[in-house]
Design a protein around this motif. Structure first.
Motif, PDB file in Angstrom:
ATOM      1  N   LYS A  95       1.033  -1.493   0.057  1.00  0.00           N
ATOM      2  CA  LYS A  95       0.162   0.171   0.435  1.00  0.00           C
ATOM      3  C   LYS A  95       1.040   0.831   0.334  1.00  0.00           C
ATOM      4  N   ALA A  96       1.906   1.365   0.840  1.00  0.00           N
ATOM      5  CA  ALA A  96       2.623   2.277   1.144  1.00  0.00           C
ATOM      6  C   ALA A  96       3.670   2.750   0.216  1.00  0.00           C
ATOM      7  N   GLU A  97       3.699   1.611  -0.545  1.00  0.00           N
ATOM      8  CA  GLU A  97       4.948   1.889  -1.624  1.00  0.00           C
ATOM      9  C   GLU A  97       4.757   1.359  -3.152  1.00  0.00           C
ATOM     10  N   ASN A  98       3.371   0.765  -2.944  1.00  0.00           N
ATOM     11  CA  ASN A  98       2.759   0.573  -4.595  1.00  0.00           C
ATOM     12  C   ASN A  98       3.083  -0.082  -5.025  1.00  0.00           C
ATOM     13  N   LEU A  99       3.687  -1.246  -4.778  1.00  0.00           N
ATOM     14  CA  LEU A  99       4.590  -2.656  -5.027  1.00  0.00           C
ATOM     15  C   LEU A  99       3.526  -3.072  -6.121  1.00  0.00           C
ATOM     16  N   ASN A 100       3.853  -3.810  -7.005  1.00  0.00           N
ATOM     17  CA  ASN A 100       3.176  -5.101  -7.432  1.00  0.00           C
ATOM     18  C   ASN A 100       3.640  -5.721  -7.452  1.00  0.00           C
ATOM     19  N   ILE A 101       2.882  -6.840  -6.325  1.00  0.00           N
ATOM     20  CA  ILE A 101       3.042  -7.982  -5.913  1.00  0.00           C
ATOM     21  C   ILE A 101       2.361  -9.844  -5.652  1.00  0.00           C
ATOM     22  N   LEU A 102       3.114 -10.152  -6.519  1.00  0.00           N
ATOM     23  CA  LEU A 102       1.905 -11.909  -6.142  1.00  0.00           C
ATOM     24  C   LEU A 102       2.452 -12.960  -5.192  1.00  0.00           C
ATOM     25  N   CYS A 103       0.959 -13.658  -4.946  1.00  0.00           N
ATOM     26  CA  CYS A 103       1.354 -14.906  -4.018  1.00  0.00           C
ATOM     27  C   CYS A 103       1.215 -15.459  -3.591  1.00  0.00           C
ATOM     28  N   VAL A 104       1.953 -16.260  -3.363  1.00  0.00           N
ATOM     29  CA  VAL A 104       1.988 -18.890  -4.051  1.00  0.00           C
ATOM     30  C   VAL A 104       1.632 -18.594  -2.504  1.00  0.00           C
ATOM     31  N   PRO A 105       0.277 -18.923  -2.080  1.00  0.00           N
ATOM     32  CA  PRO A 105      -0.337 -20.051  -0.897  1.00  0.00           C
ATOM     33  C   PRO A 105       0.802 -21.365  -0.725  1.00  0.00           C
ATOM     34  N   THR A 106       0.824 -21.621   0.661  1.00  0.00           N
ATOM     35  CA  THR A 106       0.945 -22.727   1.131  1.00  0.00           C
ATOM     36  C   THR A 106       0.578 -23.649   1.381  1.00  0.00           C
ATOM     37  N   SER A 107      -0.710 -22.866   1.826  1.00  0.00           N
ATOM     38  CA  SER A 107      -1.994 -24.190   2.526  1.00  0.00           C
ATOM     39  C   SER A 107      -3.239 -22.903   2.482  1.00  0.00           C
ATOM     40  N   SER A 108      -4.730 -23.483   2.845  1.00  0.00           N
ATOM     41  CA  SER A 108      -5.594 -22.776   2.615  1.00  0.00           C
ATOM     42  C   SER A 108      -5.192 -21.637   3.589  1.00  0.00           C
ATOM     43  N   GLN A 109      -5.010 -21.687   4.925  1.00  0.00           N
ATOM     44  CA  GLN A 109      -4.652 -20.519   6.344  1.00  0.00           C
ATOM     45  C   GLN A 109      -4.152 -19.852   5.111  1.00  0.00           C
TER      46      GLN A 109
END
Ligand SMILES: O=C[C@H](O)[C@H](O)[C@H](O)COP(=O)(O)O
Length: 395
Positions: A204-218
């Motif tokens: 939010k603060a740095e307006n980054l473009n990040i994609l997240c790959v999860p390792t669990s349903s949590q």
């Protein structure tokens, strides 16, 4: 200079005598001492036994002719061990500490091979421990009361210290390793919650473009709840950095993971990442696996295989491998992949890389919670507010 046949024979005889007359504890001590001080192995040891001994010995250091296991003095003989036990078995208030607390107290300063077994035996042999009805002194009564009703504030303080430590580690990892336009693997557990929060703040603060790959349903839920972008590993194989917690980290960056049941997907994501960074609080920092984490090494198995795999682990490596049972549900824990978990409580040091490979080869095993040679760096949040780093390039 080559050794003559009679010299080899003499060495072999000495080795055999050595094995015969020393008990396991003393033999281990001498073996480690010989490897560290002179690079000597018992002559009849095979290549693989030498390897195992070498990796066991790497956990020790020699200081002024004494062996140390981390910062604990390694004890050579049973007599010496008994004296160390006697030093700690009774508290300054005269209270006999029982099995677990005696072992923890002795283990805070000393180490020997078979320490758990010996402390248990000696406590069980102790008349005072056997006879809890013996009259207690006023100090003993006070300690007993406190143990029954621990002051609530202490627990709160401990929880806060641990949470603060998790947060410190998580912030350090996210701030140092995550950059714009990256795909980030998101681990599971309680420590990763702080990392995801920090990641969301930075995005939010740095307006980054990040994609997240999860390792669990949590992890998937966590990413979603924090307004981050979830992507699937099938389409995003190139993971720049994966960040995850651990149940225990040893001095060589071997990890135990899976205390929360998410090991298989975590290992897949970690192995696809260019760098795998671990975040943990100070309680996870060990010189050897099993020192801090007592719940064993998790092994994910397909449901029909849990009995044969449990038997195979126990017969090949000893200890006990038990089916993990759910707490708020009847029956076993079922993983995100629909499998069961065994928790293998081992009772001795092992060559973890070899053990991991052997267990993985057992039919029905999906994966183990042993993460060997995967972590690049670990951030430990410490009680005093600092962050300790263990890096594979600095070992
Ligand atoms: O299955 C759970 C994962 O391996 C966790 O990363 C590990 O148990 C550490 O969890 P926590 O951060 O809650 O200590």
């Amino acid at each position: 200079m080559p050794l003559y046949r009679n010299q080899w024979r003499q060495m072999l005889i000495e080795d055999l005598l050595f094995i015969r007359f020393l008990d396991d504890m003393e033999r281990k001590w001498v073996e480690v001492f010989n490897v560290l001080s002179a690079g000597l192995y018992p002559v009849f040891y095979s290549k693989s036994k030498r390897y195992t001994l070498r990796s066991y010995a790497s956990k020790f250091t020699l200081q002024g002719g004494e062996l140390f296991y981390g910062d604990k003095k390694a004890i050579k003989s049973r007599e010496e061990a008994r004296a160390c036990f006697d030093e700690f078995h009774v508290s300054p208030d005269g209270k006999h500490l029982g099995i677990t607390r005696s072992r923890d107290a002795v283990g805070s300063k000393y180490y020997w091979f078979g320490m758990s077994r010996d402390t248990e035996k000696w406590v069980l042999e102790c008349d005072k421990c056997k006879n809890p009805a013996a009259p207690l002194t006023p100090a003993q009564i006070r300690i007993k009361k406190e143990a029954r009703n621990p002051p609530k504030i202490k627990r709160g303080v401990l929880n806060k210290a641990v949470e603060d430590a998790k947060k410190l580690a998580a912030y350090a990892a996210v701030d140092y390793h995550v950059k714009d336009n990256q795909t980030v693997g998101i681990g599971s557990g309680s420590t990763i919650i702080h990392a995801v929060k920090r990641l969301a703040e930075r995005v939010k603060a740095e307006n980054l473009n990040i994609l997240c790959v999860p390792t669990s349903s949590q992890a998937r839920q966590l990413i979603h709840d924090n307004g981050l972008t979830v992507v699937d590993i099938k389409r995003h194989l190139e993971i720049d950095v994966a960040i995850d917690g651990a149940d225990e980290v040893d001095s060589e960056l071997n990890l135990i993971k899976g205390g929360g049941g998410c090991l298989t997907q975590e290992k897949i994501v970690a192995s696809c990442a260019k760098s795998f960074i671990v975040i943990a609080d100070y309680r996870k920092d060990s010189s050897a696996l099993g020192e801090q984490w007592k719940k064993g090494i998790p092994v994910e198995v397909i449901p029909m295989a849990y009995v044969p795999v449990s038997r195979a682990i126990q017969s090949q490596f000893g200890g006990s491998a038990d089916l993990r049972m759910a707490v708020s549900k009847a029956g076993p824990v079922v993983t995100d992949n629909g499998n069961f978990l065994l928790d293998w409580r081992f009772d001795q040091e092992h060559n973890w890389s070899a053990v991991n490979t052997t267990i993985k080869m057992m039919p029905g095993v999906v994966d183990t919670g042993l993460f060997i040679n995967l972590a690049e760096r670990v951030y430990f949040g410490m009680e005093d507010g600092t962050v300790k780093i263990r890096d594979k390039n600095m070992l």
